[in-house]
Motif scaffolding. Structure first.
Motif, mmCIF file in Angstrom:
data_model
loop_
_atom_site.group_PDB
_atom_site.id
_atom_site.type_symbol
_atom_site.label_atom_id
_atom_site.label_comp_id
_atom_site.label_asym_id
_atom_site.label_seq_id
_atom_site.Cartn_x
_atom_site.Cartn_y
_atom_site.Cartn_z
ATOM 1 N N HIS A 222 59.759 0.519 166.962
ATOM 2 C CA HIS A 222 59.935 0.422 168.424
ATOM 3 C C HIS A 222 59.017 1.408 169.154
ATOM 4 O O HIS A 222 59.125 1.580 170.359
ATOM 5 C CB HIS A 222 61.404 0.536 168.861
ATOM 6 N N LYS A 223 58.131 2.017 168.393
ATOM 7 C CA LYS A 223 57.070 2.790 169.040
ATOM 8 C C LYS A 223 55.844 1.865 169.142
ATOM 9 O O LYS A 223 55.835 0.972 169.955
ATOM 10 C CB LYS A 223 56.797 4.074 168.241
ATOM 11 N N VAL B 230 56.990 8.425 173.030
ATOM 12 C CA VAL B 230 55.865 7.667 172.440
ATOM 13 C C VAL B 230 56.378 6.257 172.172
ATOM 14 O O VAL B 230 56.053 5.654 171.158
ATOM 15 C CB VAL B 230 55.368 8.230 171.084
ATOM 16 N N ASP C 178 58.248 4.126 162.859
ATOM 17 C CA ASP C 178 59.057 3.599 163.966
ATOM 18 C C ASP C 178 58.397 2.351 164.531
ATOM 19 O O ASP C 178 57.300 2.435 165.097
ATOM 20 C CB ASP C 178 59.163 4.669 165.061
ATOM 21 N N ALA D 170 63.424 6.278 164.304
ATOM 22 C CA ALA D 170 62.803 7.300 163.452
ATOM 23 C C ALA D 170 63.767 8.437 163.142
ATOM 24 O O ALA D 170 63.698 9.047 162.078
ATOM 25 C CB ALA D 170 61.551 7.843 164.130
ATOM 26 N N THR D 171 64.673 8.727 164.063
ATOM 27 C CA THR D 171 65.636 9.799 163.786
ATOM 28 C C THR D 171 66.467 9.435 162.558
ATOM 29 O O THR D 171 66.645 10.251 161.640
ATOM 30 C CB THR D 171 66.556 10.039 165.003
ATOM 31 N N VAL E 245 54.155 15.236 167.837
ATOM 32 C CA VAL E 245 54.438 14.429 169.024
ATOM 33 C C VAL E 245 53.685 14.923 170.268
ATOM 34 O O VAL E 245 53.443 14.154 171.198
ATOM 35 C CB VAL E 245 55.972 14.364 169.258
ATOM 36 N N SER F 45 63.765 15.668 166.014
ATOM 37 C CA SER F 45 64.730 14.832 165.272
ATOM 38 C C SER F 45 64.758 15.200 163.788
ATOM 39 O O SER F 45 65.750 14.961 163.101
ATOM 40 C CB SER F 45 64.390 13.352 165.437
ATOM 41 N N ALA G 246 56.221 8.618 162.384
ATOM 42 C CA ALA G 246 56.888 7.661 163.278
ATOM 43 C C ALA G 246 55.892 6.798 164.051
ATOM 44 O O ALA G 246 55.978 5.574 164.038
ATOM 45 C CB ALA G 246 57.813 8.412 164.222
ATOM 46 N N PHE G 247 54.935 7.440 164.722
ATOM 47 C CA PHE G 247 53.912 6.648 165.426
ATOM 48 C C PHE G 247 52.530 6.847 164.799
ATOM 49 O O PHE G 247 51.653 6.000 164.909
ATOM 50 C CB PHE G 247 53.876 6.983 166.924
ATOM 51 N N ASP H 244 56.915 12.571 158.394
ATOM 52 C CA ASP H 244 57.330 11.889 159.619
ATOM 53 C C ASP H 244 56.067 11.299 160.254
ATOM 54 O O ASP H 244 55.261 12.013 160.853
ATOM 55 C CB ASP H 244 58.017 12.892 160.555
ATOM 56 N N HIS I 158 59.131 17.363 164.126
ATOM 57 C CA HIS I 158 59.704 16.755 165.334
ATOM 58 C C HIS I 158 61.158 17.210 165.488
ATOM 59 O O HIS I 158 61.838 17.475 164.489
ATOM 60 C CB HIS I 158 59.651 15.226 165.205
HETATM 61 C C1 PLP Z 1 57.115 11.995 165.265
HETATM 62 C C2 PLP Z 1 58.446 11.484 165.738
HETATM 63 N N1 PLP Z 1 59.488 11.487 164.895
HETATM 64 C C3 PLP Z 1 60.693 11.037 165.271
HETATM 65 C C4 PLP Z 1 60.926 10.561 166.549
HETATM 66 C C5 PLP Z 1 62.287 10.064 166.926
HETATM 67 O O1 PLP Z 1 62.242 8.687 167.147
HETATM 68 P P1 PLP Z 1 63.479 7.827 167.611
HETATM 69 O O2 PLP Z 1 63.607 8.089 169.071
HETATM 70 O O3 PLP Z 1 63.110 6.425 167.297
HETATM 71 O O4 PLP Z 1 64.669 8.261 166.841
HETATM 72 C C6 PLP Z 1 59.862 10.545 167.459
HETATM 73 C C7 PLP Z 1 60.063 10.092 168.844
HETATM 74 O O5 PLP Z 1 59.322 10.368 169.730
HETATM 75 C C8 PLP Z 1 58.587 11.003 167.033
HETATM 76 O O6 PLP Z 1 57.529 10.991 167.855
#
Ligand code: PLP
Length: 456
Positions: A288-289, A77, A286, A136-137, A232, A179, A259-260, A257, A177
């Motif tokens: 960079h998403k 994403v 995130d 995001a990780t 995701v 991560s 992230a996006f 979480d 997710h």
């Molecule tokens: C919901 C979610 N959390 C965490 C991550 C991990 O992101 P990153 O690759 O920036 O560590 C992603 C990546 O796709 C994600 O979609």
């Protein structure tokens, strides 16, 4: 080699040439690079200089880099890098600040201002504090570490100082997710430690009744809930209003979480799918998403920064942690830190709230157009209605390529688009995630033409 006037001129000239060539050829470049094996080169005994580096880069590397920065990279994403952010990232390297603590330069103040702007952009209360992370990780790791410190404190144990011995904890999640699961392992909870909460039917979202039941029946002193906004694959949102109320009632730490998924707030405001996120103890975002800044740029936000600081505090005397200023290195994983805020700040200035919202809307409209094409197509099945920017599909019985794997391999081998695999309700599927600011109708047309040809 020094920064002589000749070298400086050369750097700018080569950058200009590379930049122009890259942008001119981006559309034609393979979206996922096919040749990824680098011949072993002898390491030079004596420095070969900038020109030789540039020549070798173009000879061996540049042509084999993917068009992941372009509008048809639909894997994961992740977004691309917009012009403001790209330019700002060049400045980051030029000025090369170490944003470890406040008081060194204005860079640290800019990080705080940018975090405050992000809170404003996403309608989050100003009492969220945080740090920029690598992604995001890393933000999820900080969420797990903060939760760990919190549950320890509830039991009279300072985990950062004493370790986990004697700490009891129960962690609840529905569809975290990967991560996040990795983060639970890294934080010492264990990747398999979490309790699976049931999901709603045909959805990856957490069933609140099931969580309520589990929390009410738990005697554990330390409770943590990991929620998703959004998942995701299905882009499903947990009911954060109800979950945050349950967490309050049971004294559980709530990490979300987002992230996006937080970007959905730009479309529907604070009362949309993320309503209630403002009550979370911590949030992952995130940039960079969907903000389309260069990698590596995530954000960790928390309403309880003291647990973060207790966990991450760096006590070495040479690092002067007694400073009266905020120490970013005591709020995250790294000591020395890149000036990650600048590309985000540049993007917020360059596009403004409205411009960023427009980019999100554009991706959603195009993802829906792609989904509609799939739904009507002869050779494909749309697996789930598209509600945000991720489209799930698979080849149907009339497709020339019978398996999902063969179909995805052929799609990516074309070099015209890149997608990633996934699983929906136990079935393998193909995921197309549209998060690049440059994705256009023409990209959708190119991909649908390709899919049509592959199906016949
Ligand atoms: C919901 C979610 N959390 C965490 C991550 C991990 O992101 P990153 O690759 O920036 O560590 C992603 C990546 O796709 C994600 O979609």
């Amino acid at each position: 080699m020094q920064y002589t006037p000749d070298i400086q001129k050369s750097m700018i000239g080569l950058l200009e040439a590379q930049f122009t060539q890259f942008r001119d050829q981006l559309d034609a470049r393979d979206v996922a690079s096919k040749n990824q094996t680098l011949a072993t080169l002898p390491m030079p005994e004596h420095g070969a200089g900038l020109d030789d580096f540039y020549q070798l880069f173009n000879q061996h590397i540049a042509g084999n880099l993917s068009a992941s920065n372009g509008g048809r990279y639909w894997g994961f994403v992740t977004g691309g890098a917009n012009p403001c952010a790209t330019f700002a990232d060049w400045l980051v390297a030029l000025f090369n600040q170490n944003v470890a603590q406040r008081g060194d330069s204005i860079a640290s103040d800019l990080e705080l201002h940018t975090l405050a702007w992000l809170c404003e952009l996403f309608f989050l209360p100003a009492d969220f504090k945080g740090v920029f992370t690598t992604g995001a990780t890393a933000a999820n790791i900080l969420g797990a570490l903060s939760a760990r410190q919190y549950v320890g404190k509830l039991q009279g144990i300072d985990v950062a100082q004493q370790g986990m011995a004697g700490v009891t904890v129960e962690i609840y999640a529905a569809t975290p997710h990967a991560s996040m699961i990795q983060s639970l392992g890294m934080a010492g909870f264990g990747q398999k430690s979490w309790h699976q909460v049931r999901t709603l039917s045909n959805s990856e979202a957490l069933c609140v009744d099931s969580l309520a039941h589990l929390l009410s029946n738990s005697n554990c002193k330390g409770k943590v809930v990991i929620a998703s906004a959004a998942t995701v694959t299905g882009t499903d949102y947990d009911d954060l209003k109800a979950i945050s109320q349950l967490c309050k009632l049971h004294g559980a730490w709530l990490h979300v979480d987002a992230a996006f998924g937080l970007f959905e707030r730009l479309l529907n405001g604070p009362h949309g799918k993320t309503a209630g996120i403002e009550f979370a103890d911590s949030i992952t975002l995130d940039c960079h998403k969907w903000l389309n800044v260069p990698y590596d740029c995530g954000v960790f936000l928390t309403r309880q920064p003291s647990y973060l600081v207790q966990t991450c505090d760096v006590p070495a005397p040479y690092l002067n942690t007694r400073s009266e200023h905020t120490n970013f290195r005591s709020m995250g994983i790294e000591n020395s830190r890149r000036f990650r805020a600048l590309p985000v700040w540049a993007t917020l200035i360059g596009y403004g709230k409205k411009g960023i919202k427009k980019q999100i809307e554009n991706n959603v409209v195009l993802a829906q157009a792609f989904a509609q094409w799939l739904a009507k197509s002869e050779h494909y099945e749309l697996v789930k209605p598209c509600e945000l920017n991720v489209v799930l599909f698979c080849p149907n019985a009339s497709h020339s390529l019978k398996s999902v794997e063969a179909c995805l391999t052929a799609i990516n081998a074309s070099g015209r688009v890149f997608m990633t695999p996934g699983v929906w309700q136990g079935k393998p599927i193909i995921r197309a995630a549209l998060s690049n600011w440059e994705t256009s109708e023409s990209d959708i047309e190119q991909v649908t033409t390709l899919l049509q040809a592959l199906g016949e």
